[in-house]
Write a protein that holds these residues in place. Structure first.
Motif, PDB file in Angstrom:
ATOM      1  N   VAL A 398      46.884  61.106  51.499  1.00  0.00           N
ATOM      2  CA  VAL A 398      45.754  60.860  51.789  1.00  0.00           C
ATOM      3  C   VAL A 398      44.745  62.235  52.240  1.00  0.00           C
ATOM      4  N   VAL A 399      45.271  63.197  53.034  1.00  0.00           N
ATOM      5  CA  VAL A 399      45.070  63.825  53.751  1.00  0.00           C
ATOM      6  C   VAL A 399      44.483  65.079  52.190  1.00  0.00           C
ATOM      7  N   ALA A 400      45.635  65.501  50.592  1.00  0.00           N
ATOM      8  CA  ALA A 400      45.137  65.910  50.104  1.00  0.00           C
ATOM      9  C   ALA A 400      43.965  65.536  48.915  1.00  0.00           C
ATOM     10  N   HIS A 401      44.299  63.920  48.521  1.00  0.00           N
ATOM     11  CA  HIS A 401      43.116  63.308  48.226  1.00  0.00           C
ATOM     12  C   HIS A 401      41.289  63.481  48.914  1.00  0.00           C
ATOM     13  N   THR A 402      41.704  63.484  50.293  1.00  0.00           N
ATOM     14  CA  THR A 402      40.123  63.596  50.656  1.00  0.00           C
ATOM     15  C   THR A 402      39.567  65.237  50.945  1.00  0.00           C
ATOM     16  N   ILE A 403      40.117  65.795  50.656  1.00  0.00           N
ATOM     17  CA  ILE A 403      40.084  67.059  50.131  1.00  0.00           C
ATOM     18  C   ILE A 403      39.824  67.131  48.334  1.00  0.00           C
ATOM     19  N   LYS A 404      40.598  66.740  47.664  1.00  0.00           N
ATOM     20  CA  LYS A 404      40.114  66.543  45.786  1.00  0.00           C
ATOM     21  C   LYS A 404      38.655  65.961  46.122  1.00  0.00           C
ATOM     22  N   PHE A 405      38.323  65.135  46.442  1.00  0.00           N
ATOM     23  CA  PHE A 405      36.966  63.878  46.547  1.00  0.00           C
ATOM     24  C   PHE A 405      35.815  64.703  47.169  1.00  0.00           C
ATOM     25  N   SER A 406      36.200  65.769  48.155  1.00  0.00           N
ATOM     26  CA  SER A 406      34.804  66.503  49.181  1.00  0.00           C
ATOM     27  C   SER A 406      34.146  66.830  47.971  1.00  0.00           C
ATOM     28  N   LYS A 407      33.114  66.097  47.289  1.00  0.00           N
ATOM     29  CA  LYS A 407      32.077  66.370  46.399  1.00  0.00           C
ATOM     30  C   LYS A 407      31.275  65.507  46.104  1.00  0.00           C
ATOM     31  N   LYS A 408      30.489  65.826  45.361  1.00  0.00           N
ATOM     32  CA  LYS A 408      29.058  64.525  45.214  1.00  0.00           C
ATOM     33  C   LYS A 408      28.896  63.236  45.338  1.00  0.00           C
ATOM     34  N   SER A 425      43.174  51.816  50.670  1.00  0.00           N
ATOM     35  CA  SER A 425      42.483  51.086  49.858  1.00  0.00           C
ATOM     36  C   SER A 425      41.163  52.182  49.348  1.00  0.00           C
ATOM     37  N   LEU A 426      40.849  51.531  48.452  1.00  0.00           N
ATOM     38  CA  LEU A 426      39.555  52.525  47.506  1.00  0.00           C
ATOM     39  C   LEU A 426      38.468  52.571  48.327  1.00  0.00           C
ATOM     40  N   GLU A 427      38.225  51.762  49.202  1.00  0.00           N
ATOM     41  CA  GLU A 427      36.817  51.105  49.617  1.00  0.00           C
ATOM     42  C   GLU A 427      37.005  52.753  51.203  1.00  0.00           C
ATOM     43  N   VAL A 428      38.499  53.188  51.782  1.00  0.00           N
ATOM     44  CA  VAL A 428      39.084  53.997  52.452  1.00  0.00           C
ATOM     45  C   VAL A 428      39.232  55.525  52.137  1.00  0.00           C
ATOM     46  N   MET A 429      38.879  55.208  50.893  1.00  0.00           N
ATOM     47  CA  MET A 429      38.951  56.916  50.297  1.00  0.00           C
ATOM     48  C   MET A 429      37.513  56.980  51.058  1.00  0.00           C
ATOM     49  N   GLN A 430      37.289  55.866  49.729  1.00  0.00           N
ATOM     50  CA  GLN A 430      35.550  56.183  49.896  1.00  0.00           C
ATOM     51  C   GLN A 430      34.762  56.816  50.803  1.00  0.00           C
ATOM     52  N   TRP A 431      35.246  56.550  51.996  1.00  0.00           N
ATOM     53  CA  TRP A 431      34.223  56.830  53.512  1.00  0.00           C
ATOM     54  C   TRP A 431      34.956  57.843  53.837  1.00  0.00           C
ATOM     55  N   MET A 432      36.306  57.909  53.842  1.00  0.00           N
ATOM     56  CA  MET A 432      36.992  59.781  53.608  1.00  0.00           C
ATOM     57  C   MET A 432      36.033  60.440  52.297  1.00  0.00           C
ATOM     58  N   SER A 433      35.835  60.471  51.553  1.00  0.00           N
ATOM     59  CA  SER A 433      35.871  61.641  50.913  1.00  0.00           C
ATOM     60  C   SER A 433      33.935  61.812  51.502  1.00  0.00           C
ATOM     61  N   PHE A 434      33.212  60.698  51.564  1.00  0.00           N
ATOM     62  CA  PHE A 434      32.243  60.931  52.400  1.00  0.00           C
ATOM     63  C   PHE A 434      31.977  61.685  53.435  1.00  0.00           C
ATOM     64  N   MET A 435      32.982  61.380  54.025  1.00  0.00           N
ATOM     65  CA  MET A 435      32.643  62.182  55.233  1.00  0.00           C
ATOM     66  C   MET A 435      33.349  63.408  55.416  1.00  0.00           C
ATOM     67  N   ILE A 436      34.057  64.300  54.842  1.00  0.00           N
ATOM     68  CA  ILE A 436      34.204  64.980  54.722  1.00  0.00           C
ATOM     69  C   ILE A 436      33.680  66.244  53.783  1.00  0.00           C
ATOM     70  N   SER A 437      33.195  65.027  52.970  1.00  0.00           N
ATOM     71  CA  SER A 437      31.938  66.163  52.299  1.00  0.00           C
ATOM     72  C   SER A 437      30.486  66.377  52.668  1.00  0.00           C
ATOM     73  N   LEU A 438      30.343  65.441  53.540  1.00  0.00           N
ATOM     74  CA  LEU A 438      28.755  65.328  55.113  1.00  0.00           C
ATOM     75  C   LEU A 438      29.253  66.553  55.397  1.00  0.00           C
ATOM     76  N   ASN A 439      30.648  66.589  55.900  1.00  0.00           N
ATOM     77  CA  ASN A 439      30.759  66.949  57.723  1.00  0.00           C
ATOM     78  C   ASN A 439      30.168  69.029  55.886  1.00  0.00           C
ATOM     79  N   ILE A 475      23.296  67.507  51.347  1.00  0.00           N
ATOM     80  CA  ILE A 475      23.207  66.701  51.712  1.00  0.00           C
ATOM     81  C   ILE A 475      22.417  65.667  51.159  1.00  0.00           C
ATOM     82  N   ASP A 476      21.098  66.301  50.701  1.00  0.00           N
ATOM     83  CA  ASP A 476      20.050  64.073  49.818  1.00  0.00           C
ATOM     84  C   ASP A 476      21.692  64.077  48.119  1.00  0.00           C
ATOM     85  N   LYS A 477      22.475  64.990  47.553  1.00  0.00           N
ATOM     86  CA  LYS A 477      23.011  65.058  46.814  1.00  0.00           C
ATOM     87  C   LYS A 477      24.405  64.203  47.039  1.00  0.00           C
ATOM     88  N   LEU A 478      24.295  64.118  48.128  1.00  0.00           N
ATOM     89  CA  LEU A 478      25.750  62.956  49.036  1.00  0.00           C
ATOM     90  C   LEU A 478      25.431  61.580  48.370  1.00  0.00           C
TER      91      LEU A 478
END
Length: 488
Positions: A398-408, A425-439, A475-478
């Protein structure tokens, strides 16, 4: 404690060495691991326990090579321990004296209970669990530590080992005698009068070799042994195939490697007999054991041989090794927690994901250190293997994928397909991706701005003390999950 420390473990079947480099008070990293199957106990159980000349010479020559490696790595502290073979052998002093005189190395022969305790210390500190039994099957003995609620209740050593069983029983086709010997020894565990957990942490070459075969059979997506877990009932057929193998071709057909042909049947027989008798349901494979336990009892001598609460040695050692700016790391970790908490009514994720989001945020810049270009991909590959200790396989993925998808853009189903069985689930990983990207976007200019978040229905309002064009545009591109609207 010395910055670089070498630990050598002389076992009945294999001699192993780890060289560990300390990076801060409690953190360290592995810089070398070497193994030599010297089989020092070979022939001893057929000769009244006495060590034989050829095995002793193999061990002596390997120790010379181990010391060469240790000195080349500038190790200033060397701790060498010996277990069952030297503990039991009437003539062990011959070997110990020669090594001390000619190589200048002092060998400390440890009692069985101490050996078991070291395995317990290693597993307790470097695996993500707090109630289990450690089982360390060696050539001459098997050690057990009973851990409950994060404390070692009892440690015990029994005279059950692969070389011992092979020479005394299997070489004579006395399988029933071998089983009776094991069961008679196991009575000492029941005499302890303690509750036996249903989970075993398996230590030692035989158990690790078996786990590798299980991983291959099940097409497990992660090539990491430490922390690999399986249910005993699911592998009964594999146990029996190895135990009943008629020759090396049969062993090879189920995935046994050539260097394990000599003792894998005995090791698997011991393992299954103990699992059945103790009614064990689950096995967790440990990549650490006596060597790491020896190191940790030295490192943690002033803290009851246990890391402080909420300390993670893998995360800390990576932050140390890559010299990640402590202020930036702390800011990203704190901000990750804020983002997770304010969005909780929408994502409704378990708090364990909060911890993983904080860790991913702190470590994401490792990719840029490795190579600025494709930094997220670099970090993904490294993190999968770099979080060596104290992480469930699911957590590190989960940590590795969260970092990998820290993009737009958010990850798609095809992006997580390979590791799907280890991911939520994919939904969980999308939330993790979004939150690290915003951060990361919030701190795009590394100014660590003061920020406040408010969630109104499905709108996230962000109050920034320093609202720069760079931050605003990123942020607008996220791409945000569900119907979340961002307002700055």
């Amino acid at each position: 404690m010395s910055k670089v420390t070498t630990i050598i473990d002389i076992g009945s079947n294999s001699m192993r060495m780890v060289v560990l480099q300390k990076s801060s008070r409690f953190s360290f990293s592995l810089i070398n691991e070497t193994k030599s199957r010297v089989k020092i106990s070979e022939g001893c159980y057929e000769n009244n326990g006495n060590l034989q000349d050829l095995p002793m010479q193999r061990a002596y020559e390997s120790l010379k090579s181990f010391l060469n490696i240790s000195h080349a790595l500038k190790s200033r502290k060397i701790i060498c321990v010996a277990t069952s073979a030297l503990r039991d052998a009437p003539n062990s002093k011959v070997f110990i004296s020669r090594v001390q005189k000619e190589l200048g190395l002092n060998i400390k022969v440890i009692e069985g209970e101490k050996e078991a305790y070291y395995g317990g210390v290693a597993a307790l500190n470097l695996l993500h669990d707090n109630t289990f039994i450690t089982m360390d099957i060696g050539g001459g003995s098997t050690e057990f530590s009973f851990i409950r609620d994060g404390k070692i209740e009892k440690s015990i050593s029994l005279n059950i080992g692969t070389v011992r069983i092979k020479e005394l029983f299997f070489n004579k086709d006395d399988i029933e005698g071998a089983k009776k010997n094991i069961l008679d020894n196991l009575k000492k565990i029941f005499e302890l009068g303690i509750e036996i957990p249903k989970k075993v942490v398996g230590i030692g070459g035989s158990i690790r070799a078996f786990s590798k075969i299980v991983m291959a059979k099940n097409d497990y997506p992660l090539d990491i042994l430490h922390g690999y877990t399986y249910n005993v009932k699911d592998e009964v057929s594999l146990f029996n195939k190895i135990i009943n193998a008629r020759n090396n071709d049969d062993l090879k057909s189920v995935g046994v490697k050539k260097d394990r042909f000599d003792t894998i049947k005995e090791g698997t027989f011991i393992f299954k007999t103990i699992l059945d008798e103790l009614n064990i349901k689950e096995v967790v494979t440990s990549g650490v054991g006596v060597r790491e336990g020896v190191y940790l009892t030295d490192l943690l001598r002033n803290s009851n041989h246990k890391f402080p609460e909420n300390f993670n040695v893998s995360v800390r050692s990576l932050l140390d090794r890559f010299q990640i700016d402590e202020k930036q790391s702390a800011y990203l970790g704190s901000n990750a927690g804020k983002i997770f908490d304010v969005l909780k009514p929408m994502h409704n994720l378990d708090d364990k994901f909060r911890t993983l989001l904080v860790i991913a945020s702190k470590l994401h810049s490792i990719g840029s250190t490795l190579n600025f270009y494709k930094s997220n991909d670099n970090a993904f590959d490294f993190i999968l293997n770099g979080l060596n200790y104290d992480f469930l396989h699911t957590s590190r993925v989960v940590v590795a994928h969260t970092i990998k998808f820290s993009k737009k853009s958010l990850p798609s189903k095809s992006d997580i397909l390979k590791y799907q069985e280890l991911l939520p689930s994919l939904e969980v990983m999308q939330w993790m991706s979004f939150m690290i990207s915003l951060n990361i976007a919030i701190n795009q200019d590394l100014s660590r701005p003061k920020v406040e978040y408010v969630l109104n229905n499905n709108t996230l309002e962000i109050d920034l003390s320093n609202k720069s064009f760079l931050i605003q545009s990123n942020i607008d591109k996220l791409e945000s999950p569900e119907d979340l609207i961002i307002k700055i």
